[in-house]
Design a protein around this motif. Structure first.
Motif, mmCIF file in Angstrom:
data_model
loop_
_atom_site.group_PDB
_atom_site.id
_atom_site.type_symbol
_atom_site.label_atom_id
_atom_site.label_comp_id
_atom_site.label_asym_id
_atom_site.label_seq_id
_atom_site.Cartn_x
_atom_site.Cartn_y
_atom_site.Cartn_z
ATOM 1 N N TYR A 1 0.860 -1.194 0.000
ATOM 2 C CA TYR A 1 0.000 0.000 0.000
ATOM 3 C C TYR A 1 0.891 1.238 0.000
ATOM 4 C CZ TYR A 1 -3.712 3.210 1.697
ATOM 5 O OH TYR A 1 -4.601 4.240 1.862
ATOM 6 N N ASN A 2 0.885 1.946 -1.115
ATOM 7 C CA ASN A 2 1.666 3.174 -1.246
ATOM 8 C C ASN A 2 0.736 4.375 -1.207
ATOM 9 O OD1 ASN A 2 3.988 4.796 -1.716
ATOM 10 N ND2 ASN A 2 3.410 4.982 -3.870
ATOM 11 N N VAL A 3 0.863 5.191 -0.173
ATOM 12 C CA VAL A 3 0.001 6.370 -0.030
ATOM 13 C C VAL A 3 0.841 7.530 0.506
ATOM 14 C CG1 VAL A 3 -0.830 5.543 2.237
ATOM 15 C CG2 VAL A 3 -2.196 7.221 0.923
ATOM 16 N N PRO A 4 1.689 8.109 -0.346
ATOM 17 C CA PRO A 4 2.651 9.115 0.102
ATOM 18 C C PRO A 4 2.034 10.344 0.747
ATOM 19 C CG PRO A 4 2.599 8.953 -2.301
ATOM 20 C CD PRO A 4 1.844 7.792 -1.773
ATOM 21 N N ASN B 1 7.292 8.324 -0.658
ATOM 22 C CA ASN B 1 6.779 7.617 -1.832
ATOM 23 C C ASN B 1 7.561 6.335 -2.065
ATOM 24 O OD1 ASN B 1 5.272 7.223 -4.271
ATOM 25 N ND2 ASN B 1 7.073 7.899 -5.420
ATOM 26 N N MET B 2 6.849 5.220 -2.205
ATOM 27 C CA MET B 2 7.466 3.976 -2.631
ATOM 28 C C MET B 2 7.533 4.010 -4.152
ATOM 29 S SD MET B 2 6.527 0.057 -1.566
ATOM 30 C CE MET B 2 4.817 0.167 -2.089
ATOM 31 N N GLU C 1 -1.961 1.387 -5.131
ATOM 32 C CA GLU C 1 -1.215 2.612 -5.431
ATOM 33 C C GLU C 1 -2.156 3.794 -5.237
ATOM 34 O OE1 GLU C 1 1.690 5.203 -6.370
ATOM 35 O OE2 GLU C 1 1.997 3.039 -6.143
ATOM 36 N N ALA C 2 -1.796 4.680 -4.315
ATOM 37 C CA ALA C 2 -2.674 5.808 -3.990
ATOM 38 C C ALA C 2 -1.884 7.112 -3.928
ATOM 39 C CB ALA C 2 -3.404 5.552 -2.677
ATOM 40 N N SER D 1 -5.882 0.460 -7.936
ATOM 41 C CA SER D 1 -5.950 1.892 -7.671
ATOM 42 C C SER D 1 -6.522 2.165 -6.291
ATOM 43 C CB SER D 1 -6.807 2.599 -8.728
ATOM 44 O OG SER D 1 -6.915 3.971 -8.419
ATOM 45 N N GLY D 2 -5.904 3.103 -5.601
ATOM 46 C CA GLY D 2 -6.459 3.615 -4.358
ATOM 47 C C GLY D 2 -6.978 5.024 -4.525
ATOM 48 N N ASP D 3 -7.100 5.464 -5.774
ATOM 49 C CA ASP D 3 -7.578 6.815 -6.086
ATOM 50 C C ASP D 3 -8.908 6.697 -6.824
ATOM 51 O OD1 ASP D 3 -5.233 8.354 -5.171
ATOM 52 O OD2 ASP D 3 -4.195 7.332 -6.805
ATOM 53 N N ASP D 4 -10.007 6.965 -6.127
ATOM 54 C CA ASP D 4 -11.322 6.808 -6.745
ATOM 55 C C ASP D 4 -11.491 7.664 -7.991
ATOM 56 O OD1 ASP D 4 -12.217 4.932 -4.941
ATOM 57 O OD2 ASP D 4 -13.335 6.338 -3.700
ATOM 58 N N ASP D 5 -10.833 8.818 -8.021
ATOM 59 C CA ASP D 5 -11.009 9.716 -9.155
ATOM 60 C C ASP D 5 -10.198 9.297 -10.381
ATOM 61 O OD1 ASP D 5 -8.659 10.270 -7.746
ATOM 62 O OD2 ASP D 5 -8.730 12.420 -8.166
#
Length: 292
Positions: A135-138, A144-145, A165-166, A188-192
């Motif tokens: 889980y990458n969420v900088p 950031n990974m 990836e977020a 994706s961890g970005d809903d948009d």
């Protein structure tokens, strides 16, 4: 790996007015989402307010979700942190019988080097008896990974099967999709951004908004996985305003305000988070009317 393709939801932890866990609402939310087409559930992630949940509460939350799920969809459990030894101890002392994978956040606050991140996940991989989703969420970890580190881990450890990836970084998504091993999943961890990621070869999403609008959101993801871009974007455009609104103050206060409007959960959050403002709650109610 098809069990983690499609729509996963980062399920909230509903609270009663005294801020105890509302297990009835949690079970109802599990049923609501499964009945409306989601593919798997992520327990005790950021959206589940994992940092303010006690160990005993976490076990009780797992038990409630396992019982409500009744083996219908895969379950992913958040186990992560910036103390590698402590993370490994939690993995070893947690009953993972009903858990299909863990979701483990890149170390936060400490700001390790890329080699430190690699060694952290190497140790987790060796200790974990189930699959691992990185889980990458900088925006939350302040670190950031990089794609190079993610892909090095993907190639070196067979039980590291995916990354959530977020980073809200399209270029980083594309580098991962271009260079990943064939069986490694980019989630994706970005809903948009998820629809574009799926159309470019991503496996799907671990979504926040999806748990409030599971029928529409999971349909959009399925259409994207089928390459039906126009039909998928028609839904994406309908959901754009709501997706933006829920992240405008903090997560999960925004999604809890949506769930309150749908009579699925109370809006309560634990400090240092606070409930969505009255103005945001009104905007969310208004936006929901346009979706009905």
């Amino acid at each position: 790996m098809t069990k983690f393709q499609g729509t996963g939801i980062a399920i909230i932890t509903p609270f009663n007015d005294d801020l105890s866990v509302d297990h009835s609402a949690l079970a109802n939310l599990v049923n609501f989402n499964i009945e409306n087409g989601i593919d798997y559930i992520v327990i005790s992630g950021t959206t589940g307010e994992s940092v303010t949940i006690t160990k005993s509460e976490k076990k009780a939350i797992i038990d409630t979700i396992v019982k409500a799920n009744n083996s219908r969809v895969p379950l992913v459990l958040g186990i992560g942190g910036n103390n590698t030894a402590e993370v490994i101890d939690e993995i070893r002392t947690t009953d993972l019988t009903e858990i299909d994978a863990i979701l483990s956040v890149s170390p936060y606050y400490s700001k390790p080097t890329q080699e430190g991140i690699y060694q952290h996940f190497k140790a987790i991989s060796k200790a974990c008896p189930v699959d691992v989703i990185l889980y990458n969420v900088p925006g939350r970890t302040s670190s950031n990974m990089t794609p190079e580190t993610t892909l090095r881990l993907a190639k070196d450890f067979s039980n590291i099967i995916a990354v959530k990836e977020a980073g809200n970084n399209v270029h980083q998504y594309l580098k991962l999709l271009r260079d990943k091993p064939e069986d490694f999943l980019i989630i994706s961890g970005d809903d948009d951004l998820v629809l574009g990621v799926v159309l470019a070869g991503g496996a799907g999403v671990i979504s926040v908004i999806g748990q409030a609008l599971p029928k529409q959101f999971s349909k959009m993801i399925r259409l994207g996985l089928e390459g039906k871009a126009k039909e998928a974007y028609d839904i994406h455009f309908q959901l754009m305003d709501m997706t933006s609104l829920i992240f405008s103050e903090n997560n999960p206060a925004g999604i809890k305000a949506v769930l309150e409007s749908l009579n699925l959960a109370k809006p309560n959050v634990r400090l240092p988070l606070v409930q969505a403002s009255d103005s945001l709650k009104k905007a969310i109610k208004d936006a929901l009317q346009t979706l009905n």
